[in-house]
Structures are given as C-alpha cells and as structure tokens.
Write a protein that holds these residues in place. Structure first.
Motif, mmCIF file in Angstrom:
data_model
loop_
_atom_site.group_PDB
_atom_site.id
_atom_site.type_symbol
_atom_site.label_atom_id
_atom_site.label_comp_id
_atom_site.label_asym_id
_atom_site.label_seq_id
_atom_site.Cartn_x
_atom_site.Cartn_y
_atom_site.Cartn_z
ATOM 1 N N GLY A 86 11.954 3.062 -15.951
ATOM 2 C CA GLY A 86 11.253 2.737 -17.234
ATOM 3 C C GLY A 86 10.139 4.299 -17.716
ATOM 4 O O GLY A 86 11.036 4.612 -17.555
ATOM 5 N N LYS A 87 9.981 4.041 -19.015
ATOM 6 C CA LYS A 87 10.008 4.712 -19.397
ATOM 7 C C LYS A 87 8.306 5.569 -19.072
ATOM 8 O O LYS A 87 7.865 6.311 -19.755
ATOM 9 N N TRP A 88 7.467 4.964 -17.906
ATOM 10 C CA TRP A 88 6.257 5.820 -18.132
ATOM 11 C C TRP A 88 7.216 6.949 -17.169
ATOM 12 O O TRP A 88 5.654 7.821 -17.055
ATOM 13 N N VAL A 89 8.003 6.843 -16.357
ATOM 14 C CA VAL A 89 8.311 8.082 -15.824
ATOM 15 C C VAL A 89 9.017 9.569 -16.510
ATOM 16 O O VAL A 89 10.137 10.498 -16.324
ATOM 17 N N LEU A 112 8.886 12.201 -19.745
ATOM 18 C CA LEU A 112 7.954 13.118 -20.186
ATOM 19 C C LEU A 112 7.725 12.976 -21.845
ATOM 20 O O LEU A 112 6.704 12.433 -22.351
ATOM 21 N N LYS A 113 8.991 12.276 -23.057
ATOM 22 C CA LYS A 113 8.452 12.109 -23.003
ATOM 23 C C LYS A 113 8.045 11.249 -23.948
ATOM 24 O O LYS A 113 7.004 11.080 -25.503
ATOM 25 N N THR A 114 7.516 10.003 -23.031
ATOM 26 C CA THR A 114 6.612 8.646 -23.554
ATOM 27 C C THR A 114 5.023 9.714 -23.529
ATOM 28 O O THR A 114 4.462 8.518 -24.294
ATOM 29 N N TYR A 115 5.094 10.467 -23.336
ATOM 30 C CA TYR A 115 3.440 11.228 -22.522
ATOM 31 C C TYR A 115 3.267 11.900 -23.644
ATOM 32 O O TYR A 115 2.283 12.602 -24.082
ATOM 33 N N LEU A 116 4.250 12.539 -24.682
ATOM 34 C CA LEU A 116 4.098 13.846 -25.685
ATOM 35 C C LEU A 116 4.294 12.522 -26.939
ATOM 36 O O LEU A 116 4.797 11.889 -27.643
ATOM 37 N N PRO A 117 3.836 13.824 -28.052
ATOM 38 C CA PRO A 117 3.510 13.611 -29.563
ATOM 39 C C PRO A 117 4.427 12.577 -30.220
ATOM 40 O O PRO A 117 5.602 12.894 -29.832
ATOM 41 N N GLU A 118 4.489 11.661 -30.566
ATOM 42 C CA GLU A 118 5.436 11.478 -31.301
ATOM 43 C C GLU A 118 6.005 12.261 -32.582
ATOM 44 O O GLU A 118 5.406 13.054 -33.466
ATOM 45 N N HIS A 145 14.736 4.924 -23.894
ATOM 46 C CA HIS A 145 15.820 5.518 -23.749
ATOM 47 C C HIS A 145 15.752 6.776 -23.256
ATOM 48 O O HIS A 145 14.731 7.555 -23.815
ATOM 49 N N LYS A 146 15.773 6.715 -21.847
ATOM 50 C CA LYS A 146 15.415 7.992 -21.239
ATOM 51 C C LYS A 146 17.091 9.168 -21.701
ATOM 52 O O LYS A 146 16.459 9.960 -21.697
ATOM 53 N N THR A 147 17.731 8.457 -21.963
ATOM 54 C CA THR A 147 18.723 9.835 -23.569
ATOM 55 C C THR A 147 18.856 10.056 -24.215
ATOM 56 O O THR A 147 19.306 10.761 -25.043
ATOM 57 N N TYR A 148 18.428 8.913 -25.212
ATOM 58 C CA TYR A 148 18.369 8.932 -26.703
ATOM 59 C C TYR A 148 16.938 9.268 -26.993
ATOM 60 O O TYR A 148 15.689 8.697 -26.106
ATOM 61 N N PHE A 149 16.489 10.371 -28.078
ATOM 62 C CA PHE A 149 15.165 10.885 -28.562
ATOM 63 C C PHE A 149 15.373 10.470 -30.392
ATOM 64 O O PHE A 149 16.508 10.896 -31.471
#
Length: 281
Positions: free
Chosen positions: A121-124, A126-132, A225-229
């Motif tokens: 899931g998204k909690w693992v 890195l981008k979840t914890y970075l500013p948007e 998504h884990k690879t889309y940003f």
C-alpha cells in the motif's frame, strides 16, 4: 487413580530427625520442609526479606543524611531507594517498539517471504510522506506532446487536472497500448463513462454522482500508485456553460470501465465503435 481410592489424601509424614524445618511463607506459625515443591515459595520469601532489609537500611542512611544536612555538614549525592521498581521510561518504550517491529518484520519474511507481509500500500512508499509536488503547469497542447509517440519524452496522462508520469507502463499507455487514448490528454470523463474514443475530455458536466465518485476513485489510484507520480497540473480553458454537454455513447458499445488489474497488466479490450469505425483500445 489413587485419589479415587483415597480422596482425603495421604496422612502427612512426620519430619525426620535430621530434616530441617523453616517458617511457612504464608503462615509464620507453621513449619515446612525444604522439599523441592516448597523451594519457589521459600525463595520468594527470602527475596522479600532481603528487599525489606535493604529498604530499612536505605531509610536509615537517608535519615542520617538529612540530619547531617540540618547540621550543615557536607554530604554526598542523594541515594535512590535500591528496592524501588524502575519505570520503563521513554527510552525503554522506544526499545520495546523497535524490538517488536523487528520481530514482526522477520516473522513476515519467514512466513510470507516478504518483510512487509506482502503489503504494497501507499504507507510503504516514500512519496506518501513527501510534500505534494504541484510541479509545472501544462497547456493542453503541450501535454499532448507527451502521448508516447516521441520515445525521448516520458508518457503523461491527466485526470481532472492532475498530470501523472506513467512512463513505467509505456506499453499500456504508449502507441499501440490498450489505453493509449488516455495519454497526452485529460480524459477524466472517459474514466467515468468508459467511452474512451468519444469522451477524451475533462468536461464532467452531466455525470451522475456515481460516475463522479468513479473519477475520484481513479484519481486516488494514480495518486497512490507505486510507480506513477504526479508531475504537475494542466490548465484548461474555461468551459462555456452554454456549450452542449458531451453526448452519452451508445450503451451497447460503451467500453466497460477499466479495472485496476487491467491498467496494471495492460489487458487489451475492444474499443466501442464510433461513426462506423472500430479500433482496438
């Protein structure tokens, strides 16, 4: 089975002439033997007696120190009670949490082959914890240049204004891919209606509440998504409220909405026909 034949139990055996008796820890008026069954109770009693003796000695030293202080005599640092139970404290709590997490992680690797118990899931990420990242602003014409036809450029798609880099799945969104119509454009409406050929627009007017919720669902899909940003936003010209609302496509030919498995696997499905033409999505 002896307890059935003799429910009252055996008569206690009198102590031998050389057998040592000690005070019963639960009843000082009684004496008990030092047999193995009694050792835990006797050991605990000895421990408690030692604790009480050390506490009394500490109280005596504390009193003597206070008397010296009252007389103005020099004294050493105050001694803590040696029998006081130590509190866990913040450091001890942090150590416990670290050890617990370590055990959980190692157990996950042992049982599932994954340190995270196959959680993805998204909690693992890195981008979840970075500013948007609001990124750059795209015009519609500039976004269209990122449709995958230029192999030197990444593949971008937009949904309800947010632009995402989907280059990690170029075979799905690039030329010849099953969802190539989503690349280089904000086709938010098509995510709700399934009309990928005719609803390649960000115009969401006239959609039902259920269809609008579908658009929100797909926005979360790309955001988590884990690879889309996310790389930015696309600026759309204002929609003229007097302009006609996009017509619904033929329900019999409308494409079913894509599933997450479809988008991950790049499964091909037929695109609905439009004006007598038929293409593969």
């Amino acid at each position: 089975m002896s307890w059935i034949l003799n429910p009252s139990g055996d008569v206690p055996r009198p102590p031998g002439p050389t057998e040592e008796l000690v005070d019963d820890p639960t009843d000082p008026s009684r004496k008990v033997r030092r047999k193995a069954a009694n050792q835990p109770f006797l050991a605990y009693k000895a421990y408690r007696q030692k604790q009480e003796e050390e506490h009394r000695a500490w109280l005596l030293r504390k009193k003597e120190r206070e008397e010296k202080l009252s007389r103005g005599e020099p004294v050493g640092p105050e001694e803590r009670d040696p029998t006081a139970e130590e509190e866990v404290g913040l450091l001890g709590l942090l150590k416990f949490i670290v050890y617990l997490l370590l055990i959980i992680v190692l157990a996950g690797k042992f049982f599932t082959g994954s340190f995270l118990w196959e959680y993805d899931g998204k909690w693992v990420r890195l981008k979840t914890y970075l500013p948007e990242n609001n990124g750059r602003l795209f015009s519609e014409s500039y976004l269209a240049t990122f449709d995958g036809r230029d192999e030197n450029k990444p593949v971008y798609l937009a949904i309800d204004g947010d632009v995402y880099d989907v280059s990690s799945n170029r075979r799905t969104y690039g030329p010849g891919g099953p969802y190539r119509h989503m690349a280089g454009v904000d086709a938010a409406r098509s995510f709700a209606t399934g009309c990928f050929a005719t609803h390649r627009t960000h115009d969401l007017r006239g959609l039902s509440e259920e269809q609008l919720q579908s658009v929100k669902h797909w926005k979360r899909f790309f955001a988590d998504h884990k690879t889309y940003f996310k790389v930015g936003r696309v600026l759309h010209p204002p929609i003229d409220p007097e302009s006609p609302i996009p017509e619904p496509c033929d329900p019999s030919n409308a494409h079913a909405q894509p599933t997450e498995k479809d988008l991950k696997r790049g499964r091909k499905v037929p695109e609905p026909s439009h004006n007598g033409e038929h293409a593969e999505l």
